[in-house]
Design a protein around this motif. Sequence first.
Motif, PDB file in Angstrom:
ATOM      1  N   GLU A 181       0.853  -1.189   0.000  1.00  8.78           N
ATOM      2  CA  GLU A 181       0.000   0.000   0.000  1.00  8.78           C
ATOM      3  C   GLU A 181       0.891   1.242   0.000  1.00  8.78           C
ATOM      4  N   LEU A 182       0.514   2.242  -0.796  1.00 11.13           N
ATOM      5  CA  LEU A 182       1.296   3.468  -0.878  1.00 11.13           C
ATOM      6  C   LEU A 182       0.332   4.659  -0.952  1.00 11.13           C
ATOM      7  N   PRO A 183      -0.060   5.213   0.210  1.00 20.01           N
ATOM      8  CA  PRO A 183      -1.030   6.318   0.224  1.00 20.01           C
ATOM      9  C   PRO A 183      -0.611   7.499  -0.644  1.00 20.01           C
ATOM     10  N   GLU A 184       0.694   7.739  -0.758  1.00 23.90           N
ATOM     11  CA  GLU A 184       1.170   8.891  -1.533  1.00 23.90           C
ATOM     12  C   GLU A 184       0.779   8.793  -3.009  1.00 23.90           C
ATOM     13  N   ILE A 185       0.749   7.577  -3.550  1.00 25.22           N
ATOM     14  CA  ILE A 185       0.364   7.460  -4.958  1.00 25.22           C
ATOM     15  C   ILE A 185      -1.157   7.572  -5.107  1.00 25.22           C
ATOM     16  N   GLU A 186      -1.902   7.164  -4.104  1.00 26.60           N
ATOM     17  CA  GLU A 186      -3.356   7.359  -4.141  1.00 26.60           C
ATOM     18  C   GLU A 186      -3.676   8.856  -4.121  1.00 26.60           C
ATOM     19  N   ASP A 187      -2.954   9.611  -3.275  1.00 31.18           N
ATOM     20  CA  ASP A 187      -3.149  11.063  -3.230  1.00 31.18           C
ATOM     21  C   ASP A 187      -2.758  11.707  -4.553  1.00 31.18           C
ATOM     22  N   LEU A 188      -1.668  11.226  -5.152  1.00 32.09           N
ATOM     23  CA  LEU A 188      -1.221  11.760  -6.434  1.00 32.09           C
ATOM     24  C   LEU A 188      -2.261  11.502  -7.514  1.00 32.09           C
ATOM     25  N   THR A 189      -2.841  10.328  -7.519  1.00 31.96           N
ATOM     26  CA  THR A 189      -3.879  10.015  -8.503  1.00 31.96           C
ATOM     27  C   THR A 189      -5.052  10.977  -8.367  1.00 31.96           C
ATOM     28  N   ASP A 190      -5.473  11.252  -7.145  1.00 33.49           N
ATOM     29  CA  ASP A 190      -6.577  12.193  -6.919  1.00 33.49           C
ATOM     30  C   ASP A 190      -6.215  13.588  -7.433  1.00 33.49           C
ATOM     31  N   ALA A 335       6.584  13.597  -8.811  1.00 32.78           N
ATOM     32  CA  ALA A 335       5.355  14.000  -9.507  1.00 32.78           C
ATOM     33  C   ALA A 335       4.555  14.999  -8.676  1.00 32.78           C
ATOM     34  N   HIS A 336       4.476  14.775  -7.371  1.00 30.34           N
ATOM     35  CA  HIS A 336       3.814  15.756  -6.490  1.00 30.34           C
ATOM     36  C   HIS A 336       4.483  17.119  -6.632  1.00 30.34           C
ATOM     37  N   ALA A 337       5.826  17.144  -6.661  1.00 28.91           N
ATOM     38  CA  ALA A 337       6.552  18.402  -6.758  1.00 28.91           C
ATOM     39  C   ALA A 337       6.293  19.109  -8.075  1.00 28.91           C
TER      40      ALA A 337
END
Length: 342
Positions: A181-190, A335-337
């Motif tokens: 599980e990687l919450p950071e990629i779920e947030d990035l997808t959103d 990607a977030h950056a």
Amino acid sequence: MSPAAVEGLDVPAMTAWLEGLGIGADGPISFERIGLGQSNLTFLATDAGGQRWVLRRPPLGKTLASAHDVAREHRILSALQGTDVPTPAVYGLCEDAAVSDVPVMVVEHVDGIVLDGRADAEALSQQQRHAAGLALVETLAKIHAVDLERTGLADLASHKPYGARQLRRWKGQWDQSKMRELPEIEDLTDRLVAADPGSSEITLVHGDGHLRNLILDPDSGGARAMLDWELCTLGDPIADIGTLLAYWPGPDDPQGAVFSVTTVPGFAGADELVAHYAEQTGRDVSAVPFWHALGVWKLAIILEGVRRRQSDDERNLSETGHHLPEAVDALVAHAHAILDRG
């Protein structure tokens, strides 16, 4: 003397098939896996007279549905023969289960340079390195100019908004291939869903347009052939520029799992590449930050899929060996950056 066995190919059966194609193949034929790609596998075939061809097949072991479709790649390359897009000549597609349990495509071996690592780039002059980046942009521009109706590619994929299609498809790839599980990629997808600018144009899109997939002329640095059409589809052309930038790190960008070649002095910077594309095509490039971030997000998902395939079957390892989860994490943060700056 019989050619050595090769993982993923039935050497006697494949030799007989190549000899029957009418391309002048004369056994015995040796096969060697080449390239750093860890999706579809690439092999160099060399016959008794020194003639060479390139074979492509899906990776070993279990693969995700709709991924690694060599027959589709064959269709695309065949359709592009005779266009302005530099591609290898296509010689055949083997779908005979008696020869191979998966489809295998054979194409021309194109002589030239592929920039797989820093040493390859350092062997070129700074002028050649600069020319290579511009050649990649110009090749993408030619791909985006392909007449879909004339080439028979108008039905290659959906014409619905590309960003939404990509987000849906690759989120599904992540769900099927993730190893944790990687919450950071779920947030990035959103964030990407919310930032999607939509698409006003549909063209042929390569989907994997980076320097490792371009064969360069060793003298001029110009393009001789674009390779690896597995991710080709119909979509927004600016997406290809985002993918290019995802594989074109600056000095402060994560590089270990991506591509550090472009940090060698002489390569064009990201801004110059985008400006050159705008000049070549006249297209609006204001949405590049979104597509750049989406390209890095896809790269993280692809890398997680490579990790999964390597874990499931170590025969899929290439020269670069295992990838670490931290490499995926770094791409997600990058990607977030990009979205923060954009």
